[in-house]
Design an enzyme around this catalytic site. Structure first.
Site: not given
Length: 400
Positions: A165, A311
């Site tokens: 990313e 998450a």
């Protein structure tokens, strides 16, 4: 009156606080401890590190979203004594609790590699991610004086989720720095020990990500076993065990993370600062202590391996831990934590990405995947804060 203590204001901790205010009787005390006072959407730290988003766009102040009944203490945790039911802080008096939710988050793991801690830049929180971009910009800017080509080389160590990313975002921001400071092309290199990237995705999606990197002139050095980080140099061996050096005056370390060092410092039985939890997220011998997020090893019964620390699972576990404390306070049995992933998405820039969604792992790629990543961010903010926070901090740039 019972005291419920939450350590950590990340995904799991903030979700737990939200549910504790619903589940815990009003005459019980709720305390939250966090070292910064600011919640950061850590799945977006790579954007801050690449300079493609301002830090304030992925943060909110904890005091702005917690209810008035929550006592917030900004401080660092130094020790957790579950036998004495006491937590020691750096700058405040120790806190004694009746129920505890441990959600202290992660830290960069260098695995003892020589020179990594001294000579590579970590990305484990907002501060260090901001430091990465400042270093990149200062080094590129300094090229006008130094004329050192290594000032125009950025080496990313690790091609895991965070590394990929970050590379994707850097393909967008480095050309802008090149234009701003009128330099030759900035070289972007990735060194990864494995012969392939992103094993959590279908092979076709990993290949899509590799084509993205090739299209944007990212040199992917797969099969590179990093041996040492020297000042301005990554030392590695190739698949033939021959040693090489990759010069770069910016070296970013994204090889791995572990849970907070407070876990090992406090004497918990752990591996890489993660504690194996029972099916209700409590720990053996201490039904009043719940461990969630990056410091928890939540076992998948099917694979007999811990779920990946994401998450998504942190938010779900934080909610369940809070519900179980509410059940205990009302004299009921706790309930097991049941986790079903709704998918995984990795961004490859603001306009590209890859992902697998829903239970059938439907593949998405390209712009739809990048838009979905922003929707996931907005949902995360809603789950840890409030709808008003989504409106002020959410990602609504879905169309370009």
């Amino acid at each position: 009156m019972a005291t419920v203590l939450v350590l950590g204001g990340g995904y799991a901790g903030m979700r737990a606080i939200k549910f504790l205010q619903r589940e815990v009787p009003s005459d019980d005390e709720i305390i939250l401890v966090d070292k910064t006072g600011t919640h950061a959407e850590k799945t977006n730290l790579h954007e801050v590190a690449a300079g493609t988003i301002a830090p304030e766009r992925i943060t909110y102040e904890i005091n702005d979203v917690i209810g008035s009944r929550v006592n917030f203490i900004q401080d660092s945790v130094t020790n957790v004594d579950v036998d004495q039911k006491q937590v020691t802080l750096k700058d405040h008096e120790p806190i004694t609790y009746d129920y505890l939710i441990l959600a202290l988050g992660f830290q960069t793991e260098t695995f003892g590699l020589k020179g990594a801690e001294e000579n590579a830049l970590p990305m484990d929180d907002l501060k260090t991610s901001e430091a990465v971009y400042r270093h990149i910009e200062d080094t590129v800017k300094g090229y006008a004086q130094t004329q050192d080509p290594n000032d125009l080389t950025v080496a990313v160590c690790g091609a895991g989720f965070t590394g990929i990313e970050l590379l994707g975002e850097l393909t967008q921001s480095l050309p802008k720095l090149q234009t701003r400071y009128n330099t030759p092309e900035i070289k972007l290199v990735c060194l990864e020990r494995s012969p392939a990237i992103l094993p959590m995705f279908d092979k076709s999606l990993a290949e899509y990500a590799m084509r993205f990197m090739a299209k944007h002139n990212v040199e992917m050095k797969l099969g590179s076993n990093i041996k040492e980080i020297k000042p301005g140099v990554v030392v590695y061996t190739d698949s033939n065990d021959e040693e090489h050096e990759q010069p770069a005056n910016t070296i970013v370390w994204t090889v791995g993370v572990s849970g907070s060092h407070v876990i090992s410092d406090s004497g918990f039985e752990q591996r890489r600062n993660r504690i194996v939890v029972k099916d209700d997220l409590s720990i053996e011998g201490h039904p009043e202590v719940y461990v969630v997020g990056d410091v928890a090893a939540v076992m998948d019964a099917e694979s007999n391996r811990p779920y990946p620390t994401t998450a998504q699972i942190a938010l779900a576990a934080g909610a369940q831990a809070a519900k179980n404390i509410g059940l205990q306070l009302r004299g009921h049995e706790t309930r097991p934590f049941v986790y079903k992933s709704v998918g995984t998405v990795a961004s490859l820039s603001d306009r590209d990405g890859i992902g697998e969604i829903f239970s059938n792992k439907r593949k998405v790629k390209g712009y739809p995947a990048s838009a979905l990543k922003k929707v996931i961010t907005d949902r995360s903010i809603l789950e840890s804060a409030h709808l008003s926070t989504v409106f002020s901090k959410g990602r609504f740039d879905l169309y370009h």
